[in-house]
Design a protein around this motif. Structure first.
Motif, PDB file in Angstrom:
ATOM      1  N   ALA A 116      33.800  28.868  37.553  1.00  0.00           N
ATOM      2  CA  ALA A 116      32.955  28.413  38.658  1.00  0.00           C
ATOM      3  C   ALA A 116      33.803  27.599  39.625  1.00  0.00           C
ATOM      4  CB  ALA A 116      31.797  27.563  38.142  1.00  0.00           C
ATOM      5  N   THR A 117      33.351  27.538  40.873  1.00  0.00           N
ATOM      6  CA  THR A 117      33.935  26.636  41.866  1.00  0.00           C
ATOM      7  C   THR A 117      32.789  25.811  42.451  1.00  0.00           C
ATOM      8  OG1 THR A 117      33.710  28.220  43.693  1.00  0.00           O
ATOM      9  CG2 THR A 117      35.787  28.257  42.446  1.00  0.00           C
ATOM     10  N   PRO A 118      33.094  24.673  43.065  1.00  0.00           N
ATOM     11  CA  PRO A 118      32.016  23.814  43.574  1.00  0.00           C
ATOM     12  C   PRO A 118      31.091  24.487  44.580  1.00  0.00           C
ATOM     13  CG  PRO A 118      34.059  22.575  43.476  1.00  0.00           C
ATOM     14  CD  PRO A 118      34.411  24.012  43.188  1.00  0.00           C
ATOM     15  N   ASP A 119      31.620  25.448  45.347  1.00  0.00           N
ATOM     16  CA  ASP A 119      30.811  26.075  46.393  1.00  0.00           C
ATOM     17  C   ASP A 119      30.716  27.590  46.271  1.00  0.00           C
ATOM     18  OD1 ASP A 119      33.382  26.768  47.025  1.00  0.00           O
ATOM     19  OD2 ASP A 119      33.457  25.693  48.935  1.00  0.00           O
ATOM     20  N   GLY A 120      31.229  28.150  45.171  1.00  0.00           N
ATOM     21  CA  GLY A 120      31.131  29.603  44.966  1.00  0.00           C
ATOM     22  C   GLY A 120      32.196  30.404  45.687  1.00  0.00           C
ATOM     23  N   ARG A 121      33.041  29.752  46.482  1.00  0.00           N
ATOM     24  CA  ARG A 121      34.135  30.481  47.128  1.00  0.00           C
ATOM     25  C   ARG A 121      35.208  30.782  46.090  1.00  0.00           C
ATOM     26  NH1 ARG A 121      36.895  27.705  51.847  1.00  0.00           N
ATOM     27  NH2 ARG A 121      36.815  25.922  50.424  1.00  0.00           N
ATOM     28  N   PRO A 122      35.849  31.940  46.172  1.00  0.00           N
ATOM     29  CA  PRO A 122      36.903  32.262  45.195  1.00  0.00           C
ATOM     30  C   PRO A 122      38.030  31.244  45.245  1.00  0.00           C
ATOM     31  CG  PRO A 122      36.256  34.224  46.411  1.00  0.00           C
ATOM     32  CD  PRO A 122      35.612  33.060  47.107  1.00  0.00           C
ATOM     33  N   PRO A 123      38.552  30.866  44.097  1.00  0.00           N
ATOM     34  CA  PRO A 123      39.690  29.947  44.082  1.00  0.00           C
ATOM     35  C   PRO A 123      40.970  30.689  44.445  1.00  0.00           C
ATOM     36  CG  PRO A 123      39.202  30.656  41.866  1.00  0.00           C
ATOM     37  CD  PRO A 123      38.147  31.276  42.747  1.00  0.00           C
ATOM     38  N   ARG A 124      41.973  29.944  44.834  1.00  0.00           N
ATOM     39  CA  ARG A 124      43.266  30.542  45.153  1.00  0.00           C
ATOM     40  C   ARG A 124      44.361  29.748  44.448  1.00  0.00           C
ATOM     41  NH1 ARG A 124      45.418  30.970  51.273  1.00  0.00           N
ATOM     42  NH2 ARG A 124      45.688  28.740  50.933  1.00  0.00           N
ATOM     43  N   VAL A 125      45.347  30.460  43.968  1.00  0.00           N
ATOM     44  CA  VAL A 125      46.446  29.797  43.279  1.00  0.00           C
ATOM     45  C   VAL A 125      47.309  29.043  44.286  1.00  0.00           C
ATOM     46  CG1 VAL A 125      48.001  31.796  43.409  1.00  0.00           C
ATOM     47  CG2 VAL A 125      48.271  30.123  41.559  1.00  0.00           C
ATOM     48  N   GLU A 134      50.663  37.654  36.104  1.00  0.00           N
ATOM     49  CA  GLU A 134      49.425  37.322  35.382  1.00  0.00           C
ATOM     50  C   GLU A 134      48.296  36.978  36.348  1.00  0.00           C
ATOM     51  OE1 GLU A 134      48.885  36.069  31.385  1.00  0.00           O
ATOM     52  OE2 GLU A 134      50.538  34.672  31.733  1.00  0.00           O
ATOM     53  N   ILE A 135      48.595  36.174  37.352  1.00  0.00           N
ATOM     54  CA  ILE A 135      47.572  35.823  38.345  1.00  0.00           C
ATOM     55  C   ILE A 135      47.079  37.084  39.050  1.00  0.00           C
ATOM     56  CG2 ILE A 135      47.187  34.687  40.562  1.00  0.00           C
ATOM     57  CD1 ILE A 135      47.079  32.738  38.268  1.00  0.00           C
ATOM     58  N   ARG A 136      48.015  37.975  39.379  1.00  0.00           N
ATOM     59  CA  ARG A 136      47.637  39.219  40.055  1.00  0.00           C
ATOM     60  C   ARG A 136      46.705  40.060  39.170  1.00  0.00           C
ATOM     61  NH1 ARG A 136      52.576  41.253  40.962  1.00  0.00           N
ATOM     62  NH2 ARG A 136      52.839  39.932  42.793  1.00  0.00           N
ATOM     63  N   SER A 137      46.962  40.064  37.859  1.00  0.00           N
ATOM     64  CA  SER A 137      46.145  40.864  36.930  1.00  0.00           C
ATOM     65  C   SER A 137      44.733  40.310  36.776  1.00  0.00           C
ATOM     66  CB  SER A 137      46.822  40.949  35.564  1.00  0.00           C
ATOM     67  OG  SER A 137      46.739  39.712  34.871  1.00  0.00           O
ATOM     68  N   LEU A 138      44.547  39.033  37.142  1.00  0.00           N
ATOM     69  CA  LEU A 138      43.229  38.399  36.985  1.00  0.00           C
ATOM     70  C   LEU A 138      42.507  38.230  38.319  1.00  0.00           C
ATOM     71  CD1 LEU A 138      44.119  35.647  34.349  1.00  0.00           C
ATOM     72  CD2 LEU A 138      42.775  37.716  33.960  1.00  0.00           C
ATOM     73  N   GLN A 139      42.977  38.912  39.358  1.00  0.00           N
ATOM     74  CA  GLN A 139      42.381  38.756  40.684  1.00  0.00           C
ATOM     75  C   GLN A 139      40.903  39.137  40.714  1.00  0.00           C
ATOM     76  OE1 GLN A 139      43.041  37.243  43.612  1.00  0.00           O
ATOM     77  NE2 GLN A 139      44.681  36.406  42.352  1.00  0.00           N
ATOM     78  N   ALA A 140      40.533  40.172  39.977  1.00  0.00           N
ATOM     79  CA  ALA A 140      39.120  40.585  39.965  1.00  0.00           C
ATOM     80  C   ALA A 140      38.259  39.463  39.394  1.00  0.00           C
ATOM     81  CB  ALA A 140      38.940  41.859  39.144  1.00  0.00           C
ATOM     82  N   LEU A 197      39.022  36.232  39.384  1.00  0.00           N
ATOM     83  CA  LEU A 197      39.055  35.092  40.285  1.00  0.00           C
ATOM     84  C   LEU A 197      38.300  35.346  41.588  1.00  0.00           C
ATOM     85  CD1 LEU A 197      42.803  34.140  39.747  1.00  0.00           C
ATOM     86  CD2 LEU A 197      40.827  32.797  39.013  1.00  0.00           C
ATOM     87  N   SER A 198      37.999  36.601  41.856  1.00  0.00           N
ATOM     88  CA  SER A 198      37.284  36.947  43.089  1.00  0.00           C
ATOM     89  C   SER A 198      35.772  36.928  42.909  1.00  0.00           C
ATOM     90  CB  SER A 198      37.713  38.334  43.589  1.00  0.00           C
ATOM     91  OG  SER A 198      39.083  38.333  43.917  1.00  0.00           O
ATOM     92  N   SER A 199      35.318  36.851  41.660  1.00  0.00           N
ATOM     93  CA  SER A 199      33.879  36.866  41.386  1.00  0.00           C
ATOM     94  C   SER A 199      33.557  35.693  40.465  1.00  0.00           C
ATOM     95  CB  SER A 199      33.478  38.189  40.728  1.00  0.00           C
ATOM     96  OG  SER A 199      32.105  38.203  40.420  1.00  0.00           O
ATOM     97  N   VAL A 200      33.201  34.556  41.072  1.00  0.00           N
ATOM     98  CA  VAL A 200      33.008  33.334  40.302  1.00  0.00           C
ATOM     99  C   VAL A 200      31.580  32.810  40.469  1.00  0.00           C
ATOM    100  CG1 VAL A 200      35.444  32.688  40.463  1.00  0.00           C
ATOM    101  CG2 VAL A 200      33.836  31.880  42.208  1.00  0.00           C
ATOM    102  N   GLN A 201      31.196  31.911  39.577  1.00  0.00           N
ATOM    103  CA  GLN A 201      29.897  31.268  39.668  1.00  0.00           C
ATOM    104  C   GLN A 201      29.921  30.183  40.741  1.00  0.00           C
ATOM    105  OE1 GLN A 201      27.135  32.059  37.744  1.00  0.00           O
ATOM    106  NE2 GLN A 201      28.351  33.734  36.872  1.00  0.00           N
ATOM    107  N   ASP A 202      28.804  30.041  41.446  1.00  0.00           N
ATOM    108  CA  ASP A 202      28.635  28.947  42.396  1.00  0.00           C
ATOM    109  C   ASP A 202      28.022  27.780  41.631  1.00  0.00           C
ATOM    110  OD1 ASP A 202      27.786  27.141  44.360  1.00  0.00           O
ATOM    111  OD2 ASP A 202      27.226  28.720  45.766  1.00  0.00           O
TER     112      ASP A 202
END
Length: 250
Positions: free
Chosen positions: A51-60, A83-89, A91-96
């Motif tokens: 999750a992120t505080p506002d639902g926006r995808p996090p970025r490394v 590894e970060i690249r492999s988890l992009q999907a 990291l792109s769909s997170v809880q608000d």
């Protein structure tokens, strides 16, 4: 509906940190502080939601993938980047965090908060972060914060209180902050701000593994503390899982 017990991982969605000089620094979460706990939790059998505080995808944080910040280890930098690249999907769909539904909240068994420079920007101002931490405190849910992830403890809930205030915590130290390229330009020193807000701090030698525990709150000082902190956190989760199992088995 997700009712399986899981661990929530809270990441910053900030992409810029405003420095004391007014310069905006590109930032995000610190790669190792996310990846090491992620792998340990998964290997321990714990599902993880992000999750992120506002639902926006996090970025490394791009700095966390540079060999200069990894003791010059180019191979490690390439591995983390892959590894970060492999988890992009993922990291792109997170809880608000502002809209975490009651079923998800009820199934949460622990909260892990990685660091990076991003948390300094959005965590302290987030009422949603404060309410989540207050929920964890009330329900005796284990919380682990790592490095600048401890900035989440600065967030103030609507009732005007900070969760776990008065507890002993660890965080990225002032000495470590002043040993970076941002020396003299940090927006604030987390170690000092935590003490100003009523927390006690427990810090080890700069850049060495160090973590502390005060009741159900665990906290680590720096990226080198990630593995030890996460294993201690998992041990807490298992103790509570066994306790719940024995209670239900009566």
């Amino acid at each position: 509906m997700h009712t399986q017990p899981y661990v929530l991982m809270l990441l910053s969605s900030s992409q810029q940190l405003r420095l004391r000089s007014g310069v905006l620094l590109e930032c995000g979460f610190w790669a190792e502080e996310f990846l090491i706990p992620w792998h340990i939790l998964r290997e321990s059998g714990w599902p993880v939601l992000i999750a992120t505080p506002d639902g926006r995808p996090p970025r490394v944080d791009p700095g966390s993938l540079q060999a200069d910040n990894l003791a010059g280890d180019e191979q490690r930098a390439q591995h983390l980047t892959a590894e970060i690249r492999s988890l992009q999907a993922l990291l792109s769909s997170v809880q608000d965090l502002r809209r975490l539904n009651p079923d998800l909240l009820q199934a949460m068994r622990g909260l892990f908060i990685p660091g990076g420079n991003g948390p300094l920007q959005d965590f302290p101002q987030s009422a949603a972060v404060a309410h989540l931490l207050c929920h964890c405190e009330r329900q005796a849910i284990p919380v682990a914060s790592l490095c600048h992830g401890s900035a989440a403890l600065l967030a103030v809930a609507s009732e005007g209180r900070r969760a776990f205030c008065g507890y002993t915590v660890s965080c990225f130290s002032k000495a470590e902050e002043e040993d970076t390229s941002l020396s003299g330009d940090w927006p604030f020193h987390l170690e000092e701000r935590l003490r100003e807000c009523g927390y006690k701090t427990d810090l080890g030698s700069p850049w060495s593994p160090h973590w502390t525990q005060d009741r159900r709150l665990l906290s680590g000082q720096n990226p080198a503390s990630a593995a030890a902190l996460t294993r201690a956190f998992v041990a807490q989760l298992e103790v509570l899982r066994q306790h719940k199992g024995s209670r239900h088995g009566r």
